[in-house]
Design a protein around this motif. Structure first.
Motif, PDB file in Angstrom:
ATOM      1  N   ARG A 116      -0.079-102.560  26.597  1.00 48.21           N
ATOM      2  CA  ARG A 116       0.613-101.431  25.980  1.00 48.21           C
ATOM      3  C   ARG A 116       0.107-101.138  24.571  1.00 48.21           C
ATOM      4  O   ARG A 116       0.169-100.000  24.105  1.00 48.21           O
ATOM      5  CB  ARG A 116       2.109-101.728  25.957  1.00 48.21           C
ATOM      6  CG  ARG A 116       2.936-100.510  26.144  1.00 48.21           C
ATOM      7  CD  ARG A 116       4.398-100.822  26.222  1.00 48.21           C
ATOM      8  NE  ARG A 116       4.834-101.380  24.950  1.00 48.21           N
ATOM      9  CZ  ARG A 116       5.695-102.369  24.831  1.00 48.21           C
ATOM     10  NH1 ARG A 116       6.212-102.920  25.892  1.00 48.21           N
ATOM     11  NH2 ARG A 116       6.041-102.818  23.653  1.00 48.21           N
ATOM     12  N   ALA A 117      -0.392-102.165  23.898  1.00 49.24           N
ATOM     13  CA  ALA A 117      -0.892-101.985  22.530  1.00 49.24           C
ATOM     14  C   ALA A 117      -2.302-101.388  22.590  1.00 49.24           C
ATOM     15  O   ALA A 117      -3.217-101.969  23.163  1.00 49.24           O
ATOM     16  CB  ALA A 117      -0.920-103.323  21.807  1.00 49.24           C
ATOM     17  N   SER A 118      -2.463-100.252  21.990  1.00 48.09           N
ATOM     18  CA  SER A 118      -3.749 -99.558  22.025  1.00 48.09           C
ATOM     19  C   SER A 118      -4.710-100.138  20.982  1.00 48.09           C
ATOM     20  O   SER A 118      -4.325-100.370  19.836  1.00 48.09           O
ATOM     21  CB  SER A 118      -3.530 -98.075  21.735  1.00 48.09           C
ATOM     22  OG  SER A 118      -4.759 -97.417  21.622  1.00 48.09           O
ATOM     23  N   PRO A 119      -5.952-100.367  21.371  1.00 49.69           N
ATOM     24  CA  PRO A 119      -6.930-100.848  20.390  1.00 49.69           C
ATOM     25  C   PRO A 119      -7.240 -99.803  19.310  1.00 49.69           C
ATOM     26  O   PRO A 119      -7.727-100.135  18.232  1.00 49.69           O
ATOM     27  CB  PRO A 119      -8.172-101.166  21.204  1.00 49.69           C
ATOM     28  CG  PRO A 119      -7.933-100.701  22.573  1.00 49.69           C
ATOM     29  CD  PRO A 119      -6.504-100.314  22.708  1.00 49.69           C
ATOM     30  N   ARG A 120      -6.941 -98.555  19.579  1.00 46.55           N
ATOM     31  CA  ARG A 120      -7.193 -97.507  18.589  1.00 46.55           C
ATOM     32  C   ARG A 120      -6.311 -97.670  17.346  1.00 46.55           C
ATOM     33  O   ARG A 120      -6.703 -97.281  16.255  1.00 46.55           O
ATOM     34  CB  ARG A 120      -6.968 -96.134  19.205  1.00 46.55           C
ATOM     35  CG  ARG A 120      -8.000 -95.800  20.263  1.00 46.55           C
ATOM     36  CD  ARG A 120      -7.760 -94.410  20.799  1.00 46.55           C
ATOM     37  NE  ARG A 120      -8.615 -94.147  21.911  1.00 46.55           N
ATOM     38  CZ  ARG A 120      -9.772 -93.503  21.816  1.00 46.55           C
ATOM     39  NH1 ARG A 120     -10.184 -93.095  20.650  1.00 46.55           N
ATOM     40  NH2 ARG A 120     -10.493 -93.289  22.886  1.00 46.55           N
ATOM     41  N   VAL A 121      -5.130 -98.241  17.529  1.00 52.25           N
ATOM     42  CA  VAL A 121      -4.241 -98.465  16.391  1.00 52.25           C
ATOM     43  C   VAL A 121      -4.853 -99.512  15.462  1.00 52.25           C
ATOM     44  O   VAL A 121      -4.831 -99.366  14.239  1.00 52.25           O
ATOM     45  CB  VAL A 121      -2.837 -98.892  16.876  1.00 52.25           C
ATOM     46  CG1 VAL A 121      -1.930 -99.199  15.711  1.00 52.25           C
ATOM     47  CG2 VAL A 121      -2.239 -97.823  17.750  1.00 52.25           C
ATOM     48  N   GLU A 122      -5.418-100.560  16.047  1.00 52.48           N
ATOM     49  CA  GLU A 122      -6.081-101.578  15.232  1.00 52.48           C
ATOM     50  C   GLU A 122      -7.311-101.006  14.541  1.00 52.48           C
ATOM     51  O   GLU A 122      -7.577-101.314  13.374  1.00 52.48           O
ATOM     52  CB  GLU A 122      -6.483-102.767  16.105  1.00 52.48           C
ATOM     53  CG  GLU A 122      -5.299-103.547  16.614  1.00 52.48           C
ATOM     54  CD  GLU A 122      -5.730-104.694  17.505  1.00 52.48           C
ATOM     55  OE1 GLU A 122      -6.945-104.919  17.670  1.00 52.48           O
ATOM     56  OE2 GLU A 122      -4.840-105.372  18.025  1.00 52.48           O
TER      57      GLU A 122
ATOM     58  N   GLY B 196      -8.854 -99.705   5.640  1.00 53.35           N
ATOM     59  CA  GLY B 196      -9.165-100.719   4.654  1.00 53.35           C
ATOM     60  C   GLY B 196      -8.485-102.057   4.836  1.00 53.35           C
ATOM     61  O   GLY B 196      -8.622-102.934   3.999  1.00 53.35           O
ATOM     62  N   HIS B 197      -7.734-102.240   5.905  1.00 51.00           N
ATOM     63  CA  HIS B 197      -7.088-103.528   6.144  1.00 51.00           C
ATOM     64  C   HIS B 197      -8.098-104.498   6.745  1.00 51.00           C
ATOM     65  O   HIS B 197      -8.932-104.120   7.556  1.00 51.00           O
ATOM     66  CB  HIS B 197      -5.895-103.383   7.088  1.00 51.00           C
ATOM     67  CG  HIS B 197      -4.756-102.629   6.493  1.00 51.00           C
ATOM     68  ND1 HIS B 197      -3.940-103.170   5.534  1.00 51.00           N
ATOM     69  CD2 HIS B 197      -4.297-101.377   6.713  1.00 51.00           C
ATOM     70  CE1 HIS B 197      -3.027-102.286   5.198  1.00 51.00           C
ATOM     71  NE2 HIS B 197      -3.229-101.173   5.896  1.00 51.00           N
ATOM     72  N   GLY B 198      -7.987-105.753   6.379  1.00 51.56           N
ATOM     73  CA  GLY B 198      -8.840-106.788   6.941  1.00 51.56           C
ATOM     74  C   GLY B 198      -8.318-107.260   8.285  1.00 51.56           C
ATOM     75  O   GLY B 198      -7.324-106.754   8.807  1.00 51.56           O
ATOM     76  N   GLN B 199      -8.979-108.265   8.846  1.00 52.84           N
ATOM     77  CA  GLN B 199      -8.583-108.769  10.155  1.00 52.84           C
ATOM     78  C   GLN B 199      -7.196-109.403  10.122  1.00 52.84           C
ATOM     79  O   GLN B 199      -6.376-109.146  11.002  1.00 52.84           O
ATOM     80  CB  GLN B 199      -9.596-109.794  10.649  1.00 52.84           C
ATOM     81  CG  GLN B 199     -10.903-109.187  11.064  1.00 52.84           C
ATOM     82  CD  GLN B 199     -11.866-110.239  11.589  1.00 52.84           C
ATOM     83  OE1 GLN B 199     -11.643-111.431  11.447  1.00 52.84           O
ATOM     84  NE2 GLN B 199     -12.937-109.777  12.187  1.00 52.84           N
TER      85      GLN B 199
ATOM     86  N   VAL C 268      -1.292-109.139  11.190  1.00 51.78           N
ATOM     87  CA  VAL C 268       0.098-109.312  10.745  1.00 51.78           C
ATOM     88  C   VAL C 268       0.856-107.992  10.728  1.00 51.78           C
ATOM     89  O   VAL C 268       2.015-107.919  11.156  1.00 51.78           O
ATOM     90  CB  VAL C 268       0.126-109.977   9.352  1.00 51.78           C
ATOM     91  CG1 VAL C 268       1.511-109.962   8.764  1.00 51.78           C
ATOM     92  CG2 VAL C 268      -0.411-111.392   9.441  1.00 51.78           C
ATOM     93  N   ARG C 269       0.234-106.924  10.259  1.00 49.46           N
ATOM     94  CA  ARG C 269       0.946-105.658  10.079  1.00 49.46           C
ATOM     95  C   ARG C 269       0.949-104.744  11.288  1.00 49.46           C
ATOM     96  O   ARG C 269       1.818-103.881  11.412  1.00 49.46           O
ATOM     97  CB  ARG C 269       0.341-104.890   8.914  1.00 49.46           C
ATOM     98  CG  ARG C 269       0.607-105.520   7.591  1.00 49.46           C
ATOM     99  CD  ARG C 269       0.054-104.667   6.501  1.00 49.46           C
ATOM    100  NE  ARG C 269       0.397-105.225   5.210  1.00 49.46           N
ATOM    101  CZ  ARG C 269       0.324-104.549   4.096  1.00 49.46           C
ATOM    102  NH1 ARG C 269      -0.080-103.299   4.112  1.00 49.46           N
ATOM    103  NH2 ARG C 269       0.660-105.109   2.961  1.00 49.46           N
ATOM    104  N   VAL C 270      -0.037-104.915  12.188  1.00 54.48           N
ATOM    105  CA  VAL C 270      -0.153-103.971  13.307  1.00 54.48           C
ATOM    106  C   VAL C 270       0.025-104.666  14.657  1.00 54.48           C
ATOM    107  O   VAL C 270       0.880-104.286  15.453  1.00 54.48           O
ATOM    108  CB  VAL C 270      -1.522-103.243  13.263  1.00 54.48           C
ATOM    109  CG1 VAL C 270      -1.696-102.334  14.460  1.00 54.48           C
ATOM    110  CG2 VAL C 270      -1.660-102.465  11.976  1.00 54.48           C
TER     111      VAL C 270
END
Length: 64
Positions: A22-28, A35-38, A43-45
């Protein structure tokens, strides 16, 4: 102990797999492009998207 581990792991895999699908890789990808790191993306997404699946997996294991 090995048999119990396999039994409970098999029960927990289905809800986690459903949450991952259900979690789309496009959101990551969007989080990384902002600018977020891995670790921050995890943690946030990713973890908030997986939280319902994790809760379902833990409750199935605890109920059995």
């Amino acid at each position: 102990m090995y048999a119990y581990s396999l039994h409970f792991l098999a029960e927990a895999v289905a809800p986690l797999r459903a949450a991952l699908f259900r979690a789309s890789p496009r959101v990551e990808e969007a989080a990384r492009s902002l600018g977020h790191g891995q670790l921050s993306t995890l943690v946030r997404v990713t973890l908030p998207l997986l939280r319902p699946g994790l809760v379902a997996a833990v409750s199935l294991v605890l109920l059995s």
